[in-house]
Design a protein around this motif. Sequence first.
Motif, PDB file in Angstrom:
ATOM      1  N   ASP A  99       0.860  -1.194   0.000  1.00 19.31           N
ATOM      2  CA  ASP A  99       0.000   0.000   0.000  1.00 19.31           C
ATOM      3  C   ASP A  99       0.895   1.243   0.000  1.00 19.31           C
ATOM      4  OD1 ASP A  99      -2.233   1.664   0.107  1.00 19.31           O
ATOM      5  OD2 ASP A  99      -2.403   1.502   2.287  1.00 19.31           O
ATOM      6  N   GLY A 102      -0.630   4.690   0.719  1.00 23.79           N
ATOM      7  CA  GLY A 102      -1.409   4.846   1.942  1.00 23.79           C
ATOM      8  C   GLY A 102      -2.910   4.944   1.695  1.00 23.79           C
ATOM      9  N   PHE A 104      -5.053   2.711   2.348  1.00 24.62           N
ATOM     10  CA  PHE A 104      -5.755   2.008   3.426  1.00 24.62           C
ATOM     11  C   PHE A 104      -4.962   2.132   4.729  1.00 24.62           C
ATOM     12  CE2 PHE A 104      -6.000  -0.245  -0.656  1.00 24.62           C
ATOM     13  CZ  PHE A 104      -7.290   0.154  -1.006  1.00 24.62           C
ATOM     14  N   PRO A 105      -4.884   3.339   5.310  1.00 25.36           N
ATOM     15  CA  PRO A 105      -3.991   3.568   6.449  1.00 25.36           C
ATOM     16  C   PRO A 105      -4.346   2.770   7.701  1.00 25.36           C
ATOM     17  CG  PRO A 105      -5.439   5.449   6.108  1.00 25.36           C
ATOM     18  CD  PRO A 105      -5.636   4.524   4.950  1.00 25.36           C
ATOM     19  N   ASN A 106      -5.594   2.408   7.880  1.00 27.44           N
ATOM     20  CA  ASN A 106      -5.994   1.688   9.092  1.00 27.44           C
ATOM     21  C   ASN A 106      -6.121   0.190   8.887  1.00 27.44           C
ATOM     22  OD1 ASN A 106      -6.140   4.150  10.513  1.00 27.44           O
ATOM     23  ND2 ASN A 106      -8.160   4.529   9.634  1.00 27.44           N
ATOM     24  N   ALA A 107      -5.767  -0.300   7.707  1.00 27.52           N
ATOM     25  CA  ALA A 107      -5.917  -1.723   7.401  1.00 27.52           C
ATOM     26  C   ALA A 107      -4.602  -2.464   7.609  1.00 27.52           C
ATOM     27  CB  ALA A 107      -6.384  -1.908   5.960  1.00 27.52           C
ATOM     28  N   LYS A 108      -4.736  -3.688   8.030  1.00 27.00           N
ATOM     29  CA  LYS A 108      -3.570  -4.572   8.071  1.00 27.00           C
ATOM     30  C   LYS A 108      -3.297  -5.040   6.643  1.00 27.00           C
ATOM     31  CE  LYS A 108      -4.362  -6.234  12.746  1.00 27.00           C
ATOM     32  NZ  LYS A 108      -5.475  -5.450  13.203  1.00 27.00           N
ATOM     33  N   GLU A 111      -5.672  -7.211   4.908  1.00 27.48           N
ATOM     34  CA  GLU A 111      -7.021  -6.668   4.725  1.00 27.48           C
ATOM     35  C   GLU A 111      -7.142  -5.745   3.511  1.00 27.48           C
ATOM     36  OE1 GLU A 111      -8.752  -6.164   9.210  1.00 27.48           O
ATOM     37  OE2 GLU A 111      -7.273  -4.679   8.556  1.00 27.48           O
ATOM     38  N   TYR A 112      -6.042  -5.448   2.841  1.00 27.50           N
ATOM     39  CA  TYR A 112      -6.113  -4.521   1.707  1.00 27.50           C
ATOM     40  C   TYR A 112      -7.118  -5.021   0.681  1.00 27.50           C
ATOM     41  CZ  TYR A 112      -1.690  -2.564   3.433  1.00 27.50           C
ATOM     42  OH  TYR A 112      -0.710  -2.001   4.192  1.00 27.50           O
TER      43      TYR A 112
END
Length: 184
Positions: A99, A102, A104-108, A111-112
Amino acid sequence: EIQLYGVDGSEFALEKAKKYKLFEQLKKIDDFCSDKINWENNSFDFIVCKDLLEHLVSPKIVLMEIYRLLKKEGYCLIHIPNHFSLYGRIKFLIRNNIDTFGYFPNAKAWEYPHLRFFTKESLIELLEESNLYLETELSSFFTSFPLQSRLPFGTGDWIASKLALINSTQFAGAFTLLIKKKSL
């Protein structure tokens, strides 16, 4: 008279769209890889497919639906991120994270939601297999160039745009293609 129809997999997005009161009809699709879009063949002059194909296990299914739904001389505007621009590759080397921008800043990492990563060539090949062909490339409007915003007086944007016209694979942040339905 222009009539707008919308399809999305997100109830949240559809609720937002309803507030604009511009759409004749909005439909929720649970699985773009298996659900048919419930409209007649050859229904639309123009379809916009923005930031969808990279999320799908089987993007060709959506492209075949686009082919089915487009009128004989219909067009589709497709937009997908280019993760492999020069800038994206530099960021990947530094961050060692798929990523890179960024999104998906809050995703592991596991989880992308981006499942597919396209090059321009692989996207065009997929379009051709779906009986769609490239009419015009518009990727130079979405540039990705190292330090682009730091150059004075907008010169970074100008340089990036010119470079993306020459080689969108290296210098566009997204591939934006106007495609047309092939006559069979």
